[in-house]
Write an enzyme that holds these catalytic residues in place. Sequence first.
Site, PDB file in Angstrom:
ATOM      1  N   ASP A 121     -10.576  21.038   0.841  1.00 55.05           N
ATOM      2  CA  ASP A 121     -11.150  20.227  -0.217  1.00 55.05           C
ATOM      3  C   ASP A 121     -10.188  20.307  -1.406  1.00 55.05           C
ATOM      4  O   ASP A 121      -9.288  21.162  -1.434  1.00 55.05           O
ATOM      5  CB  ASP A 121     -12.527  20.788  -0.583  1.00 55.05           C
ATOM      6  CG  ASP A 121     -13.096  20.159  -1.829  1.00 55.05           C
ATOM      7  OD1 ASP A 121     -13.213  18.925  -1.862  1.00 55.05           O
ATOM      8  OD2 ASP A 121     -13.398  20.897  -2.776  1.00 55.05           O
ATOM      9  N   ASP A 169     -11.010  19.197  -5.430  1.00 54.89           N
ATOM     10  CA  ASP A 169     -11.627  19.597  -6.696  1.00 54.89           C
ATOM     11  C   ASP A 169     -12.548  20.799  -6.487  1.00 54.89           C
ATOM     12  O   ASP A 169     -13.462  20.760  -5.657  1.00 54.89           O
ATOM     13  CB  ASP A 169     -12.436  18.443  -7.284  1.00 54.89           C
ATOM     14  CG  ASP A 169     -11.559  17.267  -7.668  1.00 54.89           C
ATOM     15  OD1 ASP A 169     -10.571  17.476  -8.383  1.00 54.89           O
ATOM     16  OD2 ASP A 169     -11.853  16.136  -7.235  1.00 54.89           O
TER      17      ASP A 169
END
Length: 227
Positions: A11, A13
């Site tokens: 991922d 953020d």
Amino acid sequence: MSDRLRLVIFDVDGTLVDSQATIVSSMAAAFAAVDHPLPDRQTLLSVVGLSLDQIYPILAPELSTTAHRQMVEAYKNTYMTERAEAGTAQTAPFYAGAKETLERLQAVDNILLGVATGKSKRGLDKLIEGHGLEGLFVTQQVADFHPSKPHPSMIRQAIQDAGVSTGDTVMVGDTSFDMEMAAAAGVPGIGVSWGYHGRDRLGAAAHMIDDFAGLPTVLQEVWGLQI
């Protein structure tokens, strides 16, 4: 070391970069665009990881679809403006050890790196350019082309792109959406404790780490590799 290829999907953020200040200010602009009260910071961060078109019906269910579209556009415009003015290093700085760990893993012949993010392709491209990460990720899955997390579509496409098996793939992320996506795709989820969801929301994680230094050790445990 086995010569099978392995894939580590990240991922973005809350996992690789800390963009919460820009996320929150862009959220504020989105709510201001439709003259609607802004939820508290924790509520805003609780939905980070979902695609933007999923966020506003959750945060403001009483508003119309048209208003939600306005909010998405206001968010995107504010985010892009802030990044253009302040630069990627300021608006989305790496977490401690993130870049070094990416470089360490890239140096391992049989490990491939990928991304699965709620960002748009434009947003991810700008972040990669701003941090000088061109050529690092062999597969880049973004919100433009997939159902929102936790649907497993992003991971399934990443596996196909990389030409690896499900058993040779892991997902690293900070939110419940990442861990539930990993579980739905049948791959181990490695939760990180420094992101936008607390440990109490990461129950679907197969493993947890408290800093990037712990990631190679977990990968060794999962795959029996020396990294």
